[in-house]
Design a protein around this motif. Structure first.
Motif, mmCIF file in Angstrom:
data_model
loop_
_atom_site.group_PDB
_atom_site.id
_atom_site.type_symbol
_atom_site.label_atom_id
_atom_site.label_comp_id
_atom_site.label_asym_id
_atom_site.label_seq_id
_atom_site.Cartn_x
_atom_site.Cartn_y
_atom_site.Cartn_z
ATOM 1 N N GLY A 78 0.722 -1.035 -0.063
ATOM 2 C CA GLY A 78 0.034 -0.013 -0.076
ATOM 3 C C GLY A 78 0.841 1.341 0.108
ATOM 4 N N ARG A 79 0.266 2.448 -0.039
ATOM 5 C CA ARG A 79 -1.204 2.554 -0.507
ATOM 6 C C ARG A 79 -1.678 2.063 -1.881
ATOM 7 N NH1 ARG A 79 -3.007 8.447 1.543
ATOM 8 N NH2 ARG A 79 -1.786 8.594 3.528
ATOM 9 N N LEU A 145 -4.639 8.252 6.280
ATOM 10 C CA LEU A 145 -5.273 6.853 5.609
ATOM 11 C C LEU A 145 -5.171 5.904 7.036
ATOM 12 C CD1 LEU A 145 -6.966 5.147 3.160
ATOM 13 C CD2 LEU A 145 -4.477 4.304 3.200
ATOM 14 N N SER A 167 -10.403 7.345 4.877
ATOM 15 C CA SER A 167 -9.372 8.463 4.741
ATOM 16 C C SER A 167 -10.211 9.750 4.939
ATOM 17 C CB SER A 167 -8.895 8.278 3.391
ATOM 18 O OG SER A 167 -7.939 9.577 2.969
ATOM 19 N N VAL A 173 -6.224 4.143 -3.247
ATOM 20 C CA VAL A 173 -6.222 3.054 -2.468
ATOM 21 C C VAL A 173 -6.073 1.702 -3.099
ATOM 22 C CG1 VAL A 173 -6.722 1.815 -0.433
ATOM 23 C CG2 VAL A 173 -6.978 4.538 -0.462
#
Length: 348
Positions: A78-79, A145, A167, A173
């Motif tokens: 991630g993100r 986030l 978020s 994402v």
């Protein structure tokens, strides 16, 4: 009755923080070991057709290699899983720049991405719960986030991975799990028989960035709608294979995204071990270990060329720059939620 999750110290980071290893075991004897560093699945012990257990996950038994040049072995990503072209995207009229860490492009959330951070960990019943707050501006992404990953091990020998995130600003994402598998627990993976329920792939250019179109798999080396050995066509004269150095492509899964459905099935003929991937995601990145070269070793074996494969359930690469692709923008008030299951078995 399923055994409780066991927690133990694994190692300390250079700054002194403790990394833990969590052991999940079911009644059938399957064992999975997960680190709170990067949410890394470090070991997966499953039986073959004779009941002999072996570790089918590529990884390391010490901390330092995970902090070095690890190719995301076992990690949470991630993100944004996969590539974003030139490390740039525009959102709601504002331009954003991300660090470039893969040729010209941004890959897997940057350095460090979620694969290198120490997640907050807790045990809730039969689930290992990992939390991480990615602050506003981390690796160039907008918004703070809050991501949560829940790991569990079912009595059906399925590793269940549940992602959720919120978020405070609109942000891309695309979370995924990046384990490398070898169901023979050694050698290459070219004899593994693969099925992917996909009529199309996301074709890429020479920089591994999507062209923006979809490409039918019919009549190409990417047609895994019926089982085929991974190595049967991997060296064919094909432009897409040349771009990826083998398979390194997002397959567009059939069926409705959001529904948990069988996406892929892999069988290793010698051992009889089988891996089935079920996911809610619209795509799965199939990677055939093209950049492994034998320079990495762990858990008593080395990892040469094409000695592991990945099935990464995810949205499509570069979606923030591709308006025709499924949406990857999470906005305030929304909850990102997706589930995937990696189920192991064996057959004659």
């Amino acid at each position: 009755m399923q055994a409780p999750i066991q927690q133990a110290p694994f190692a300390r980071l250079p700054d002194g923080r403790q990394v833990h290893v969590f052991t999940l075991t079911n009644a059938a004897g399957m064992t999975v070991r997960i680190l709170d560093l990067g949410g890394i699945i470090a070991e997966i012990h499953v039986p073959d057709r004779e009941g002999v257990f072996a570790d089918v996950a590529l990884g390391f038994d010490t901390l330092d290699p995970y902090l070095g040049d690890s190719p995301y072995f076992g990690a949470l990503i991630g993100r944004y899983g996969n590539r974003i072209a030139a490390g740039r995207f525009s959102l709601d009229g504002q331009d954003y720049t991300l660090p470039v860490n893969n040729g010209k492009n941004h890959l897997h959330g940057g350095v460090p991405g979620f694969d290198r951070v120490l997640w907050r960990s807790r045990i809730e019943g039969d689930e290992l719960v990992l939390d991480y707050r990615s602050v506003d501006g981390e690796q160039g992404y907008p918004g703070a986030l809050d991501a949560t990953v829940r790991y569990s091990l079912g009595e059906d020998n399925a590793i269940v991975v549940r992602f959720s995130a919120v978020s405070d600003r609109a942000t891309p994402v695309n979370l995924t799990q990046h384990s490398y598998f070898n169901l023979a627990a050694g050698g290459d993976i070219l004899g593994h028989e693969l099925m992917i329920d996909a009529d199309n792939i996301v074709p890429i250019d020479a920089d591994l960035i999507p062209t923006g179109q979809l490409m039918p798999v019919a009549g190409t080396p990417f047609d895994f709608r019926t089982p085929n050995p991974i190595g049967a066509r991997i060296d064919a004269q094909d432009e897409q294979l040349r771009h990826g150095g083998g398979y390194d492509h997002c397959f567009v899964l059939n069926g409705a995204p959001g529904a948990l459905r069988l996406a892929a099935r892999v069988r290793e003929p010698r051992s009889g071990r089988v891996l089935e991937l079920f996911t809610q995601e619209p795509g799965v990145q199939f990677y055939s270990g093209n950049f492994l070269d034998g320079s990495l070793a762990g858990k008593g074996r080395s990892y040469p060329y094409r000695s592991g494969f990945c099935l990464e359930p995810q949205h499509f690469p570069d979606s923030p720059n591709q308006p025709s692709f499924p949406n990857t923008i999470l906005r305030p008030g929304e909850t990102y939620a997706t589930e995937s299951r990696f189920r192991f078995s064996s057959e004659a």
